[in-house]
Enzyme design. Structure first.
Site, PDB file in Angstrom:
ATOM      1  CB  ALA A 161      -0.898   0.020   1.228  1.00  0.00           C
ATOM      2  CE  LYS A 162       5.410   4.918  -0.172  1.00  0.00           C
ATOM      3  NZ  LYS A 162       6.552   4.099   0.268  1.00  0.00           N
ATOM      4  N   GLY A 163       0.348   5.839   0.660  1.00  0.00           N
ATOM      5  CA  GLY A 163      -0.582   6.954   0.781  1.00  0.00           C
ATOM      6  C   GLY A 163       0.141   8.269   0.626  1.00  0.00           C
TER       7      GLY A 163
END
Ligand code: NAD
Length: 420
Positions: free
Chosen positions: A110-112
């Site tokens: 994931a990444k944000g």
């Protein structure tokens, strides 16, 4: 990681996609599986309203992308940066899927990101951005869903605010983020984990390919969290760190720089590398012209490319400590030139591996000693390295392709077993 860390000249997903295809062909991956593994599982785009110190309101844009969760909760950093757009976040989330799979830790990718400039925010505004963003994405977070960590422009304090905001609703949940302060359940050894893992990988390569670290020449771009610890640990093993740069240029000394003192000056005191006495000043362009055994990009994406340096770089091995420092064309050039490129998602996995240890300690409610963290980190890094090396030798493919073969096959197998 500090706010000046990385403005990726070549956006992450372009680099990731071409590498994916080469490995998928080698594995004979079915078209539906390629499509499944290319697309993010879930992509969330949110407004992030914040009251500024002057009483006015600003609304930022924020993203959280969960690329794949077949092997476990999604895992990846949150960056605060003006250029953090959805395209970039998808590319980085995808890389996290391959990194966690190759390291064989039970996480997905994931990444944000929030499109803001943390250097222009007061501490109170930074906290307000963090809390507002956390409230908007908390529905998809959780220790068994998605576990953020620090990235560009965010740090342990930001993780503490996320923990607090999430825990306000869910009850005390330290395992919802990693990279926390020690007091709130952070892990010993997390700060230096990525640099330590990079040097563990160099040690393994050194043994296999008879390139002793002691007395060898090392060039490093970037002297932040990753680069400074790589320099320190390689120096402890007897390497000569002959050149180092940061965002303002750097230093060259053929006899080897005084790394313990430079570490204090540039990493601990946050002063420019070039202001340290004991070497000749160089620019970031000159860095690539210095002959060495180990070239360690530890700053930006896309810095090794066909246009500027891939044909002229004079090194034995490229050790990708940064994310995506080598463009696909530069990768091909190195292949033709017989220079090994140890890929980012193998080399810099130490950080996410110790994040996994932190999560495990939080779930166990039992902190580990530094010795246990470092011993298990070495085991994980070495096992991942050995797997890739075996494929490189057996199939005569580049290191990156071999690493992709392992990562893709693990994620595809988990997808098949879970079904649709
Ligand atoms: P950092 O912010 O601590 O340090 C970045 C360093 O790069 C600083 O010394 C900065 O001055 C330098 N830099 C910035 N622009 C530069 C330029 N144009 N030329 C030369 N140097 C420049 O960041 P970090 O945590 O050390 O991360 C470095 C790289 O490693 C990034 O690509 C990051 O995505 C990757 N990475 C970091 C971790 C981690 O645990 N910190 C884990 C995996 C990957």
């Amino acid at each position: 990681m500090s706010a000046d860390a990385t403005i990726t000249p070549m956006k992450g997903s372009a680099i990731v996609t071409s590498q994916f295809d080469a490995a998928a062909d080698l594995l004979g991956l079915e078209p539906y599986m390629r499509r499944l593994l290319r697309m993010p599982f879930r992509s969330m785009s949110v407004e992030v309203p914040v009251r500024k110190d002057d009483g006015s309101f600003e609304v930022f844009r924020g993203y959280r992308v969960q690329h794949n969760g077949a092997r476990g909760p999604c895992k990846g950093g949150i960056r605060f940066h003006p250029d953090a757009d959805e395209h970039e976040v998808v590319g980085l989330a995808t890389t996290m899927t391959w990194k966690t799979a190759l390291a064989d830790i039970p996480f997905g990718g994931a990444k944000g990101g929030v499109q803001c400039d943390p250097r222009k925010l007061s501490p109170r505004e930074l906290e307000a951005v963090t809390r507002s963003f956390t409230r908007r994405i908390s529905i998809i977070l959780g220790p068994y869903r998605d576990v953020p960590a620090p990235d560009m422009g965010t740090n342990a304090q930001v993780m503490a605010w996320i923990l607090d905001e999430y825990s306000n609703r869910a009850g005390y949940t330290p395992a919802v983020v990693t990279g926390k302060p020690l007091t709130l359940g952070g892990s010993l050894g997390r700060e230096e984990a990525t640099g330590r893992g990079v040097v563990f990988t160099m040690e393994e390569y050194s043994r296999d390919f008879k390139l002793p670290i002691e007395g060898s020449r090392v060039v490093i771009q970037g002297f932040g969290n990753v680069g400074a610890f790589v320099a320190q640990f390689a120096h402890e093993l007897g390497a000569r760190i002959v050149a180092v740069t940061d965002v303002d240029g750097g230093l060259h000394n053929d006899q080897g720089l005084d790394i313990p003192k430079l570490f204090q000056h540039a990493y601990r005191q946050r002063k420019p590398v070039a202001e340290f006495p004991g070497g000749t000043r160089i620019t970031n362009e000159q860095l690539w012209t210095i002959p060495c055994d180990w070239l360690v990009p530890a700053a930006l994406g896309g810095v090794i490319n066909k246009e500027s340096n891939a044909r002229s770089i004079d090194c034995k091995v490229v050790v990708e400590a940064a994310n995506s420092p080598t463009t696909p064309i530069a990768d091909k050039i190195f292949e033709e030139r017989g220079i090994a490129v140890l890929p980012d998602f193998l080399v810099n996995a130490g950080g996410v591996i110790v994040s996994y240890f932190e999560w495990a300690q939080n779930l166990q409610q039992h902190p580990w000693s530094l010795e246990q963290v470092n011993t298990e980190l070495r085991q994980k890094m070495t096992t991942a390295y050995n797997g890739v090396r075996d494929i490189v030798k057996a199939k005569k493919v580049p290191w990156r392709t071999a690493a992709f073969v392992i990562a893709l096959s693990r994620v595809a197998e988990a997808e098949r077993l879970r079904g649709h």
